[in-house]
Design an enzyme around this catalytic site. Sequence first.
Site, PDB file in Angstrom:
ATOM      1  N   ILE A 154       0.392  -4.702  10.567  1.00 52.56           N
ATOM      2  CA  ILE A 154       0.118  -6.132  10.469  1.00 52.56           C
ATOM      3  C   ILE A 154       0.289  -6.523   9.009  1.00 52.56           C
ATOM      4  CG2 ILE A 154      -1.399  -6.298  12.487  1.00 52.56           C
ATOM      5  CD1 ILE A 154      -3.803  -6.086  10.708  1.00 52.56           C
ATOM      6  N   ASP A 155       0.507  -7.799   8.769  1.00 57.22           N
ATOM      7  CA  ASP A 155       0.794  -8.268   7.416  1.00 57.22           C
ATOM      8  C   ASP A 155      -0.401  -8.069   6.478  1.00 57.22           C
ATOM      9  OD1 ASP A 155       3.272  -9.116   8.330  1.00 57.22           O
ATOM     10  OD2 ASP A 155       2.542 -11.126   8.812  1.00 57.22           O
ATOM     11  N   LYS A 156      -0.111  -8.076   5.193  1.00 59.34           N
ATOM     12  CA  LYS A 156      -1.131  -7.894   4.162  1.00 59.34           C
ATOM     13  C   LYS A 156      -2.313  -8.841   4.358  1.00 59.34           C
ATOM     14  CE  LYS A 156      -1.882  -8.753  -0.766  1.00 59.34           C
ATOM     15  NZ  LYS A 156      -1.304  -9.277  -2.020  1.00 59.34           N
ATOM     16  N   ARG A 168       3.507 -15.894  13.261  1.00 54.00           N
ATOM     17  CA  ARG A 168       3.681 -16.893  12.215  1.00 54.00           C
ATOM     18  C   ARG A 168       4.982 -17.683  12.415  1.00 54.00           C
ATOM     19  NH1 ARG A 168       2.968 -13.272   6.936  1.00 54.00           N
ATOM     20  NH2 ARG A 168       3.027 -15.298   5.853  1.00 54.00           N
TER      21      ARG A 168
END
Length: 303
Positions: A133-135, A233
């Site tokens: 998953i993204d930062k 997103r």
Amino acid sequence: MPKQFKITTETGRLDKVISQLDSTMSRSQAKKLIEDGDVTVNGGTEKPKYEVKVADTILIHDVQPKRIDLTPENIPLDIVYEDNDVIVVNKPQGMVVHPSAGHPDHTLVNALLYHSPLSSINGEYRPGIVHRIDKDTSGLLMVAKNNQAHQELSTQLKAQKNLRQYVALVHGVIKEDSGVINAPIGRSPRDRKKQAIVADGRPAITHFTVVERFKHYTLVNCRLETGRTHQIRVHMQYIGHPLVGDPLYGPKKTIKGHGQFLHAQELGFEHPKTHELMIFTAPLPPIFEKTLTALRSTDLSEP
């Protein structure tokens, strides 16, 4: 640094040719770079199976450094579940999952290596990492401690047998109670830092359900059927409801937080050894809860 090759004699599949031209790169690594849009042929992107021809110019835009000192670090972890095969961890916002050129240390992998041995299937810099998953996305990740567990969990991912459900706060009021976004995602031709809906992108499907409506925002659950980079997103922006706080895909005027308001709340999978169905949940991070409480307190939510 970018690497450029002018083809004189080497022909065949693009991923194979790159691994032959660059002795530091395996074929699987080359394939990943191509799929991520970090390789162009004659100025355009191609698929790994593209047949390289004499006189082609291959440019590798983003080559991982030859060496990152992957050191175990004593960083606290929020471990939701652990046994001899798997770890389920609740990743905080702001933490990168694995080392890369821009983030060589202080990652989730550094913390996990201090805590436990991990599988080696996913390469030197991503041990144990089955999915990412993204930062600035918080929430649940499954991590494999050994190669057998990693292979089984990866197979489930490819077969779309896992449950991966997120909570997102988005701009605007979604009128529908639920919906499905089916739109292919690939590297943006205009901005290499972004993903976008592109005709030749990889298939991507997101299911969303409205949880709560506010005057200017909507709280939704998003269930992933596929797992493309930045999928939620990009998909929510595509339907006109970008994530609140998203620095890449959202508007400049937004609610400030620690990046996008996106949380991997629920994770389900079959245990790689016992095949027991396991489902885990993680509470929203404090800043997410605080923001929702503030929105509700203004009496702007629907009755």
